[in-house]
Design a protein around this motif. Structure first.
Motif, PDB file in Angstrom:
ATOM      1  N   VAL A 103       0.835  -1.198   0.000  1.00  0.00           N
ATOM      2  CA  VAL A 103       0.000   0.000   0.000  1.00  0.00           C
ATOM      3  C   VAL A 103       0.874   1.255   0.000  1.00  0.00           C
ATOM      4  CG1 VAL A 103      -1.786   1.279   1.250  1.00  0.00           C
ATOM      5  CG2 VAL A 103      -1.856  -1.222   1.195  1.00  0.00           C
ATOM      6  N   LYS A 104       0.583   2.173  -0.910  1.00  0.00           N
ATOM      7  CA  LYS A 104       1.256   3.477  -0.921  1.00  0.00           C
ATOM      8  C   LYS A 104       0.702   4.353   0.202  1.00  0.00           C
ATOM      9  CE  LYS A 104       1.742   3.714  -5.996  1.00  0.00           C
ATOM     10  NZ  LYS A 104       1.341   4.472  -7.186  1.00  0.00           N
ATOM     11  N   PRO A 105       1.503   5.257   0.744  1.00  0.00           N
ATOM     12  CA  PRO A 105       2.941   5.398   0.501  1.00  0.00           C
ATOM     13  C   PRO A 105       3.728   4.353   1.274  1.00  0.00           C
ATOM     14  CG  PRO A 105       2.239   7.005   2.133  1.00  0.00           C
ATOM     15  CD  PRO A 105       0.996   6.275   1.693  1.00  0.00           C
ATOM     16  N   PHE A 106       4.897   4.033   0.791  1.00  0.00           N
ATOM     17  CA  PHE A 106       5.736   3.038   1.452  1.00  0.00           C
ATOM     18  C   PHE A 106       7.187   3.502   1.381  1.00  0.00           C
ATOM     19  CE2 PHE A 106       5.046   1.897  -2.958  1.00  0.00           C
ATOM     20  CZ  PHE A 106       6.341   1.741  -3.441  1.00  0.00           C
ATOM     21  N   SER A 107       8.024   2.897   2.208  1.00  0.00           N
ATOM     22  CA  SER A 107       9.443   3.232   2.224  1.00  0.00           C
ATOM     23  C   SER A 107      10.205   2.265   1.326  1.00  0.00           C
ATOM     24  CB  SER A 107       9.994   3.140   3.654  1.00  0.00           C
ATOM     25  OG  SER A 107       9.910   1.797   4.114  1.00  0.00           O
ATOM     26  N   TYR A 108      11.457   2.601   1.051  1.00  0.00           N
ATOM     27  CA  TYR A 108      12.320   1.685   0.309  1.00  0.00           C
ATOM     28  C   TYR A 108      12.412   0.347   1.015  1.00  0.00           C
ATOM     29  CZ  TYR A 108      16.709  -0.616  -0.846  1.00  0.00           C
ATOM     30  OH  TYR A 108      17.661  -1.563  -1.156  1.00  0.00           O
ATOM     31  N   SER A 109      12.545   0.378   2.342  1.00  0.00           N
ATOM     32  CA  SER A 109      12.691  -0.877   3.084  1.00  0.00           C
ATOM     33  C   SER A 109      11.435  -1.733   2.969  1.00  0.00           C
ATOM     34  CB  SER A 109      13.022  -0.596   4.554  1.00  0.00           C
ATOM     35  OG  SER A 109      12.032   0.217   5.147  1.00  0.00           O
ATOM     36  N   GLY A 110      10.265  -1.089   2.873  1.00  0.00           N
ATOM     37  CA  GLY A 110       9.032  -1.853   2.720  1.00  0.00           C
ATOM     38  C   GLY A 110       8.996  -2.603   1.398  1.00  0.00           C
ATOM     39  N   LEU A 111       9.393  -1.920   0.313  1.00  0.00           N
ATOM     40  CA  LEU A 111       9.432  -2.580  -0.992  1.00  0.00           C
ATOM     41  C   LEU A 111      10.529  -3.637  -1.019  1.00  0.00           C
ATOM     42  CD1 LEU A 111       8.531  -2.879  -3.922  1.00  0.00           C
ATOM     43  CD2 LEU A 111      10.105  -1.018  -4.515  1.00  0.00           C
ATOM     44  N   ARG A 112      11.660  -3.324  -0.431  1.00  0.00           N
ATOM     45  CA  ARG A 112      12.762  -4.289  -0.436  1.00  0.00           C
ATOM     46  C   ARG A 112      12.369  -5.582   0.257  1.00  0.00           C
ATOM     47  NH1 ARG A 112      18.318  -2.643   2.333  1.00  0.00           N
ATOM     48  NH2 ARG A 112      17.077  -3.003   4.205  1.00  0.00           N
ATOM     49  N   TYR A 194      20.677  -4.659  15.143  1.00  0.00           N
ATOM     50  CA  TYR A 194      19.249  -4.976  15.205  1.00  0.00           C
ATOM     51  C   TYR A 194      18.407  -3.959  14.438  1.00  0.00           C
ATOM     52  CZ  TYR A 194      19.786  -8.915  18.341  1.00  0.00           C
ATOM     53  OH  TYR A 194      20.110 -10.147  18.867  1.00  0.00           O
ATOM     54  N   LEU A 195      18.854  -2.713  14.409  1.00  0.00           N
ATOM     55  CA  LEU A 195      18.139  -1.715  13.615  1.00  0.00           C
ATOM     56  C   LEU A 195      18.199  -2.062  12.131  1.00  0.00           C
ATOM     57  CD1 LEU A 195      19.270   1.513  15.473  1.00  0.00           C
ATOM     58  CD2 LEU A 195      16.905   0.728  15.227  1.00  0.00           C
ATOM     59  N   LYS A 196      19.343  -2.532  11.665  1.00  0.00           N
ATOM     60  CA  LYS A 196      19.472  -2.935  10.268  1.00  0.00           C
ATOM     61  C   LYS A 196      18.564  -4.124   9.968  1.00  0.00           C
ATOM     62  CE  LYS A 196      24.108  -1.220   9.237  1.00  0.00           C
ATOM     63  NZ  LYS A 196      23.626  -0.348   8.144  1.00  0.00           N
ATOM     64  N   LEU A 197      18.445  -5.039  10.927  1.00  0.00           N
ATOM     65  CA  LEU A 197      17.552  -6.186  10.757  1.00  0.00           C
ATOM     66  C   LEU A 197      16.103  -5.726  10.608  1.00  0.00           C
ATOM     67  CD1 LEU A 197      17.061  -9.300  10.879  1.00  0.00           C
ATOM     68  CD2 LEU A 197      16.851  -9.023  13.357  1.00  0.00           C
ATOM     69  N   LEU A 198      15.677  -4.801  11.473  1.00  0.00           N
ATOM     70  CA  LEU A 198      14.309  -4.293  11.410  1.00  0.00           C
ATOM     71  C   LEU A 198      14.068  -3.480  10.145  1.00  0.00           C
ATOM     72  CD1 LEU A 198      13.865  -3.245  15.150  1.00  0.00           C
ATOM     73  CD2 LEU A 198      12.658  -5.085  13.969  1.00  0.00           C
ATOM     74  N   GLU A 199      15.108  -2.762   9.703  1.00  0.00           N
ATOM     75  CA  GLU A 199      14.956  -1.992   8.469  1.00  0.00           C
ATOM     76  C   GLU A 199      14.796  -2.920   7.269  1.00  0.00           C
ATOM     77  OE1 GLU A 199      16.777   0.364   5.019  1.00  0.00           O
ATOM     78  OE2 GLU A 199      18.147  -0.634   6.387  1.00  0.00           O
ATOM     79  N   ARG A 200      15.567  -4.009   7.224  1.00  0.00           N
ATOM     80  CA  ARG A 200      15.453  -4.967   6.124  1.00  0.00           C
ATOM     81  C   ARG A 200      14.077  -5.614   6.084  1.00  0.00           C
ATOM     82  NH1 ARG A 200      20.744  -6.491   7.676  1.00  0.00           N
ATOM     83  NH2 ARG A 200      19.936  -8.340   8.736  1.00  0.00           N
ATOM     84  N   SER A 201      13.460  -5.772   7.241  1.00  0.00           N
ATOM     85  CA  SER A 201      12.137  -6.406   7.295  1.00  0.00           C
ATOM     86  C   SER A 201      11.011  -5.419   6.980  1.00  0.00           C
ATOM     87  CB  SER A 201      11.903  -7.013   8.683  1.00  0.00           C
ATOM     88  OG  SER A 201      11.655  -5.997   9.645  1.00  0.00           O
ATOM     89  N   GLY A 202      11.357  -4.130   6.812  1.00  0.00           N
ATOM     90  CA  GLY A 202      10.351  -3.126   6.496  1.00  0.00           C
ATOM     91  C   GLY A 202       9.652  -2.544   7.704  1.00  0.00           C
ATOM     92  N   GLN A 203      10.110  -2.881   8.909  1.00  0.00           N
ATOM     93  CA  GLN A 203       9.433  -2.409  10.113  1.00  0.00           C
ATOM     94  C   GLN A 203       9.912  -1.026  10.555  1.00  0.00           C
ATOM     95  OE1 GLN A 203       9.008  -5.342  13.234  1.00  0.00           O
ATOM     96  NE2 GLN A 203       9.134  -7.003  11.756  1.00  0.00           N
ATOM     97  N   VAL A 204      11.068  -0.610  10.085  1.00  0.00           N
ATOM     98  CA  VAL A 204      11.536   0.747  10.356  1.00  0.00           C
ATOM     99  C   VAL A 204      12.047   1.347   9.053  1.00  0.00           C
ATOM    100  CG1 VAL A 204      12.209   0.145  12.725  1.00  0.00           C
ATOM    101  CG2 VAL A 204      13.934   0.159  10.931  1.00  0.00           C
ATOM    102  N   GLY A 205      11.989   2.659   8.963  1.00  0.00           N
ATOM    103  CA  GLY A 205      12.524   3.371   7.814  1.00  0.00           C
ATOM    104  C   GLY A 205      13.858   4.004   8.167  1.00  0.00           C
TER     105      GLY A 205
END
Length: 229
Positions: A103-112, A194-205
């Motif tokens: 769903v838009k809008p989304f972050s890069y991490s969400g699409l990744r 852990y922040l990088k892990l959460l970013e890869r999962s789309g949970q943080v931008g």
């Protein structure tokens, strides 16, 4: 490489989605289109493994394109990338065979996260011609794990620490790795991991904040998605 056709009626948004796609390892934008007609014409002469598809197109909506692809026995996969939020559209996309819905809008991490989940699915499907129940469960579970649900943690990561870092971000809204470390008692290096892990999962931008020294600082923002690991 996984070839992607980006379909969006707004050329600027299409360029952004294409740029996001090209940043994900193993993916490349093979083409862009702004109408259903353009997308069908492009697919008639080119190959795409995956279509990132907007629903609101000027000539025919995205679901119409999905139906046409399936009627033609196309093996091109589809992930809907759209501002359409009504449940009827989401349900129809699922029934017509879209693999995921962003769903838009989304972050890069969400699409990744969605693209990485798709890559895992392709690898799982390619792992031999037959599947026992365990592999079937893996196949059907791959894309679900790319959504904002529980994460499969890499070796050496703790679910308790994930929850600790996630809670700190939820309470603050936005923090750097140093800020997370200060709030949780973790080392800065552990907080960063852990922040990088959460970013890869789309949970943080992830964004950059420029300080007085001129050196940018990585800042992580809670996106409001995800459950406890």
């Amino acid at each position: 490489m996984i070839d992607v056709l980006v379909v969006d009626d707004d050329p600027r948004v299409a360029r952004i989605n294409a740029a996001y796609t090209d940043r994900v390892p193993g993916f490349r934008t093979a083409g862009t289109a702004h109408t259903t007609g353009q997308a069908l014409a492009w697919l008639d002469g080119h190959h795409a493994d995956l279509v990132l598809l907007d629903h609101y197109l000027p000539d025919e909506n995205g679901l119409g394109l999905v139906r046409r692809l399936r009627a033609g026995d196309s093996r091109t996969d589809v992930i809907m990338v759209t501002a359409a939020r009504d449940v009827a559209t989401v349900e129809a996309a699922m029934r017509y065979g879209a693999l995921h819905y962003l769903v838009k809008p989304f972050s890069y991490s969400g699409l990744r996260a969605k693209l990485e989940g798709y890559a895992v699915l392709r690898r799982t499907l390619a792992d031999g011609p037959e599947a026992g129940q365990e592999r079937v469960d893996r196949i059907f579970g791959v894309l679900g794990s790319a959504a904002a649900g529980p994460m499969a943690l890499p070796k050496g990561h703790s679910a308790q620490t994930v929850r600790l870092v996630r809670q700190a971000l939820k309470e603050a809204g936005q923090l750097s790795a140093t800020g997370v470390a200060d709030r949780t008692g973790l080392s800065r290096q552990t907080a960063q991991r852990y922040l990088k892990l959460l970013e890869r999962s789309g949970q943080v931008g992830l964004s950059l904040r420029y300080t007085g020294s001129g050196r940018p600082e990585h800042v992580y923002t809670w996106t409001g998605t995800g459950e406890d690991a």
